[in-house]
Design a protein around this motif. Sequence first.
Motif, PDB file in Angstrom:
ATOM      1  N   UNK A  86      39.362  17.698   6.236  1.00 39.28           N
ATOM      2  CA  UNK A  86      38.783  16.960   5.115  1.00 39.28           C
ATOM      3  C   UNK A  86      37.354  17.436   4.814  1.00 39.28           C
ATOM      4  N   UNK A  87      36.539  17.660   5.847  1.00 43.90           N
ATOM      5  CA  UNK A  87      35.164  18.100   5.579  1.00 43.90           C
ATOM      6  C   UNK A  87      35.145  19.551   5.106  1.00 43.90           C
ATOM      7  N   UNK A  88      36.072  20.369   5.566  1.00 42.89           N
ATOM      8  CA  UNK A  88      36.132  21.744   5.058  1.00 42.89           C
ATOM      9  C   UNK A  88      36.515  21.770   3.584  1.00 42.89           C
ATOM     10  N   UNK A  89      37.444  20.915   3.214  1.00 41.12           N
ATOM     11  CA  UNK A  89      37.835  20.837   1.807  1.00 41.12           C
ATOM     12  C   UNK A  89      36.653  20.414   0.940  1.00 41.12           C
ATOM     13  N   UNK A  90      35.853  19.512   1.436  1.00 42.44           N
ATOM     14  CA  UNK A  90      34.745  18.978   0.634  1.00 42.44           C
ATOM     15  C   UNK A  90      33.494  19.839   0.701  1.00 42.44           C
ATOM     16  N   UNK A  91      33.191  20.393   1.907  1.00 43.59           N
ATOM     17  CA  UNK A  91      31.901  21.043   2.107  1.00 43.59           C
ATOM     18  C   UNK A  91      31.989  22.543   2.368  1.00 43.59           C
ATOM     19  N   UNK A  92      33.187  23.097   2.532  1.00 49.26           N
ATOM     20  CA  UNK A  92      33.321  24.527   2.758  1.00 49.26           C
ATOM     21  C   UNK A  92      33.908  24.845   4.117  1.00 49.26           C
ATOM     22  N   UNK A  93      34.367  26.082   4.262  1.00 44.73           N
ATOM     23  CA  UNK A  93      35.121  26.482   5.446  1.00 44.73           C
ATOM     24  C   UNK A  93      34.314  26.456   6.733  1.00 44.73           C
TER      25      UNK A  93
END
Length: 258
Positions: A86-93
Amino acid sequence: MLSYQHIYHAGNAADLHKHALLAWMLDYLTGKDKPLSYIETHAGRGLYDLSAAEARKTAEADAGIARAEAGNWLSADHPLMQPLMAVRTRYGDSAYAGSPLIAQHFLRDGDSAHLAELHPAEYDALNNVAGTAKLYRQDGFAMAQAVSPPTPRRGLMLVDPSYEVKADYAAIPGFLQSISRKWNVGILALWYPLLRDDQRQAGMIRELQSSFPDALTSEIRFPPAKPGHGMIGSGMFVVNPPWGLDAEATRIEALFRD
């Protein structure tokens, strides 16, 4: 002391151990349609960029979350992978979820969260991502005492100091005993480092195991991040562990022995 910043260590082997068990517990708790409280004494900034210069200076994530993903240690439906994706989707890989964002992923309307962080820069960063959690720029041990027992009474407290204040080792057993008297139904999860040639954590755990004989103690060991580094492992001590946590802890521990 206000010198510690977790960005230098985010996603390392200790984080993997701690966050895998934390996410498992939160997933378990939110599997029931009953509200809960989440309390965290030393929250940090909540969100980390593993490509940042500070994180790459130590490269500790290479032996933690990066190793786990390369080795398929955690299935796609493991509770830790859910907030991480979820945080990768929102803030980057290169984004990595600290414990406040792991908790945020699982908490629902009607649940409550109390997060303490004393470091001013870390507090400001946490404020940007904390959502509806109540934030406290104060000593986390004092905050936890003040809000215990929380409403709702069902819930979990994560105690995760940096241990830069060496007196923490001696103070924590009494702290957990006090919180347990106030909040006897709460899950109290303490993270601690395993240090080379240092018996402070061993004495602390012996005292805690004597006070809480039914608690779960989970420890992993790993090589120092760099030659000369003192930390050689990670521990989680959980009072009132939820059913099934022992099996998950055993599984995680085995991964580090392979």
